[in-house]
Design an enzyme around this catalytic site. Structure first.
Site, short mmCIF file in Angstrom:
data_model
loop_
_atom_site.label_atom_id
_atom_site.label_comp_id
_atom_site.label_asym_id
_atom_site.label_seq_id
_atom_site.Cartn_x
_atom_site.Cartn_y
_atom_site.Cartn_z
CG HIS A 165 -2.14 -0.87 1.05
ND1 HIS A 165 -2.13 -2.21 1.35
CD2 HIS A 165 -3.40 -0.60 0.60
CE1 HIS A 165 -3.31 -2.73 1.11
NE2 HIS A 165 -4.10 -1.78 0.65
CE LYS B 165 -4.50 -0.10 4.69
NZ LYS B 165 -5.96 0.07 4.60
#
Length: 237
Positions: free
Chosen positions: A135, A139
């Site tokens: 990600h 995140k």
């Protein structure tokens, strides 16, 4: 529909644009700078709330909606230790609650196929299964909620594994490796590796549009319902 957005980061802004384009009304936006204004919203002025916030704020936001008669769609992750409490609140107040760790239709098909493959692969002991999720740098939670949901799908069909662990090799456990890189929307890869070959099932998101579209679909689908629901209910998987 009159939509209240709780969480106004990248996802909230994308949902706002797509909801307005579909003819919905955004009655308010809540973030950490004005969280106290949530108290002014009730079932009288909101048809549904869409909640994408941080783990420490999610349960409080969901609780407020359920106790005040506001149907709520949540995609926040990292708070699921209180999920049973949310279900209880929903039942006590005859509310409507839709939760998904990921609202992408493609990701939920990925979950579906992941469970099917796990049920087949558990018979072949030469293969070792693992999950890798990647990600963007912002995140917060590790592993991702989507990674955990994928792990749960495997564990339900893979009796030789007793649970999952994060970023470590542990005998009898499913390892979820989390990586954070610039400008990555979300990638999830399930790998079955043996000494002679490798099988992979992957989902790679190219933009947040799929997540936002799914959240709006869930909000539309939740209208006039009671109970706790998820993507399997909406997609009939």
């Amino acid at each position: 529909m009159r939509i209240l957005l709780i969480g106004y980061g990248k996802m909230g802004k994308t949902i706002e644009q797509m909801a307005l384009a579909k003819g919905h009304q955004i009655v308010g936006t809540i973030d950490h700078t004005n969280s106290e204004t949530l108290q002014k919203y009730t079932a009288a002025n909101v048809d549904v709330a869409i909640e994408f916030t941080h783990p420490e704020a999610a349960f409080g936001n969901i609780s407020y909606c359920l106790t005040n008669g506001i149907p709520v769609v949540s995609g926040s992750t990292g708070w699921l230790d209180k999920f049973d409490e949310a279900k209880k609140l929903c039942s006590e107040h005859n509310g409507a609650f839709f939760y998904a760790s990921n609202f992408s239709v493609g990701v939920n098909l990925f979950f579906h196929f992941n469970e099917y493959i796990a049920a087949k692969m558990q018979a072949y002991k030469a293969y070792k299964v693992g999950i890798r999720e990647i990600h963007h740098l912002q995140k917060v939670d590790k592993p991702s909620g989507t990674g955990i949901t994928a792990a749960e799908g495997i564990l339900a069909n893979y009796p030789i594994l007793s649970g999952w662990v994060a970023d470590e090799e542990t005998e009898g456990k499913l390892n979820i490796i989390s990586e954070r890189e610039p400008d990555v929307v979300g990638t999830h890869i399930v790998t079955y590796s043996s000494e002679v070959d490798k099988i992979e099932l992957a989902h790679v998101a190219h933009s947040r549009a799929g997540f936002a579209e799914g959240a709006i679909m869930a909000a539309e689908w939740l209208k006039d319902k009671e109970g706790v629901y998820g993507m399997k209910d909406m997609l009939n998987l």
